[in-house]
Design an enzyme around this catalytic site. Structure first.
Site, short mmCIF file in Angstrom:
data_model
loop_
_atom_site.label_atom_id
_atom_site.label_comp_id
_atom_site.label_asym_id
_atom_site.label_seq_id
_atom_site.Cartn_x
_atom_site.Cartn_y
_atom_site.Cartn_z
N ASN A 126 38.33 31.01 42.36
CA ASN A 126 37.88 29.64 42.58
C ASN A 126 39.04 28.73 43.00
OD1 ASN A 126 36.08 27.56 42.74
ND2 ASN A 126 35.75 27.34 40.58
N ARG A 131 47.06 26.41 47.69
CA ARG A 131 47.29 26.11 46.28
C ARG A 131 47.72 27.37 45.51
NH1 ARG A 131 45.69 23.33 41.54
NH2 ARG A 131 44.12 24.85 40.96
N LYS A 218 35.65 41.45 40.94
CA LYS A 218 36.25 41.16 42.25
C LYS A 218 37.78 41.14 42.18
CE LYS A 218 37.85 38.63 45.72
NZ LYS A 218 39.17 37.96 45.74
N PRO A 235 36.41 45.07 47.62
CA PRO A 235 36.34 43.75 46.96
C PRO A 235 35.32 42.86 47.66
CG PRO A 235 38.62 44.40 47.35
CD PRO A 235 37.75 45.39 48.07
N ASP A 237 33.81 39.27 47.78
CA ASP A 237 33.81 37.84 47.47
C ASP A 237 32.68 37.17 48.24
OD1 ASP A 237 34.86 37.96 50.06
OD2 ASP A 237 35.81 36.02 49.77
#
Length: 289
Positions: A126, A131, A218, A235, A237
């Site tokens: 998330n 960042r 994930k 994976p 997402d």
DNA sequence: ATCCAGGATCTCC
DNA sequence: GGAGATCATGGA
């Protein structure tokens, strides 16, 4: 196959194929790099700083000696793997994969450090990539070891052990602070047996990883693919879910299990590679709309 | 300003 | 056991 030229402080790879440094680094599998110029990056990995400059099929690694190349970067960049065969195999009879592979034909799956990958993908949940990169750099600067030029290695579990929840929050980790503490504690007590992962089955490693608070399916699959050489994992997402639903499931929403069955049916042991081409393709082409 | 970001956990029923 | 809210933070 490429040729190798050595100087005092550099290793040059002449005639590398299926290799584009921009695509390798910017496709979302790693976070500790800075773009210095066109096809010119600084990477921090495996307790080293490396500049890499690509000019067509020639790639310069600096500073780098032959031992570091043979022991670290050869494997980090997965240079013993023939990506031409992989791309041909997964894109045979598959229009979407053909487009995805053509879109970024120079992607390679890096072999990253397991511990750094664990914490990095805990942080990734998330979150957005700028960042994520900043948080990892902050953690390294505050808890890692300086390895030259004001660059810090990624902190070991021992180095992170002293960090309180408040300390970690001060690195902008947010709600993930206690997840990092969970992973650190389990690594130090041996409940997360990182050094034994190589001897464990893929399912065994996945189960061990998912005992950490903050690692779900994930994130576990990203660690398996990007640091444990389990190239069959897929994976999934939001982006991969979206592209799989659109192209492989006609007009209904598949669940994760159905997506994985479809991926392994189509790509087999190469599913992880296919996932990375797909992820980068759908994310880059769609995000700029 | 509101939404979203390479999700996972907690909280209800 | 499955859907929905919640989690920090900052970029777009």
């Amino acid at each position: 196959m490429y040729n190798i030229e050595e100087t005092k402080s550099e290793v040059k790879l002449i005639g590398v194929s299926d290799f584009e440094i921009d695509e390798i680094l910017e496709c979302g599998q790693c976070f500790r790099f800075d773009k210095l110029d066109k096809s010119h990056y600084r990477i921090v990995a495996h307790n080293r700083v490396l500049e890499i400059i690509q000019n067509g099929k020639d790639v310069t690694l600096t500073p780098c000696n032959r031992a570091d190349f043979d022991n670290i970067w050869l494997h980090y960049f997965d240079l013993n793997t023939d990506y031409g065969i992989i791309k041909d195999t997964i894109s045979a009879n598959d229009i979407l994969m053909r487009d995805a592979v053509e879109f970024a034909a120079g992607i390679r799956i890096l072999n990253q450090d397991v511990w750094e990958c664990i914490i990095s993908f805990i942080i990734s949940q998330n979150n957005n990539i700028p960042r994520i990169k900043r948080i990892i750099r902050l953690l390294s600067e505050r808890y890692g070891t300086e390895i030259g030029g004001g660059v810090y290695s990624f902190p070991t579990p021992e180095q992170l052990a002293g960090a309180t929840t408040e300390d970690l929050m001060a690195c902008n980790t947010g709600f993930r602070a206690r997840y990092i503490q969970s992973a650190t504690e389990m690594a130090l007590t041996g409940a997360l047996p990182i050094d034994n992962f190589a001897n464990m089955s893929t399912e065994g490693v996945r189960e061990a990883l998912m005992r950490v608070t903050g690692i779900g399916p994930k994130v576990a699959d990203c660690i398996l693919l990007f640091a444990c050489r389990r190239h069959e994992v897929f994976p999934t997402d939001v982006w991969v879910k979206r592209v799989m639903a659109r192209y492989y499931f006609d007009s209904y929403e598949p669940n994760i299990k159905e997506i994985h069955e479809r991926a392994h049916g189509a790509f087999g042991k190469l599913a992880g590679y296919a996932q990375q081409y797909l992820f980068h393709y759908i994310r880059t082409t769609e995000k700029n709309q």
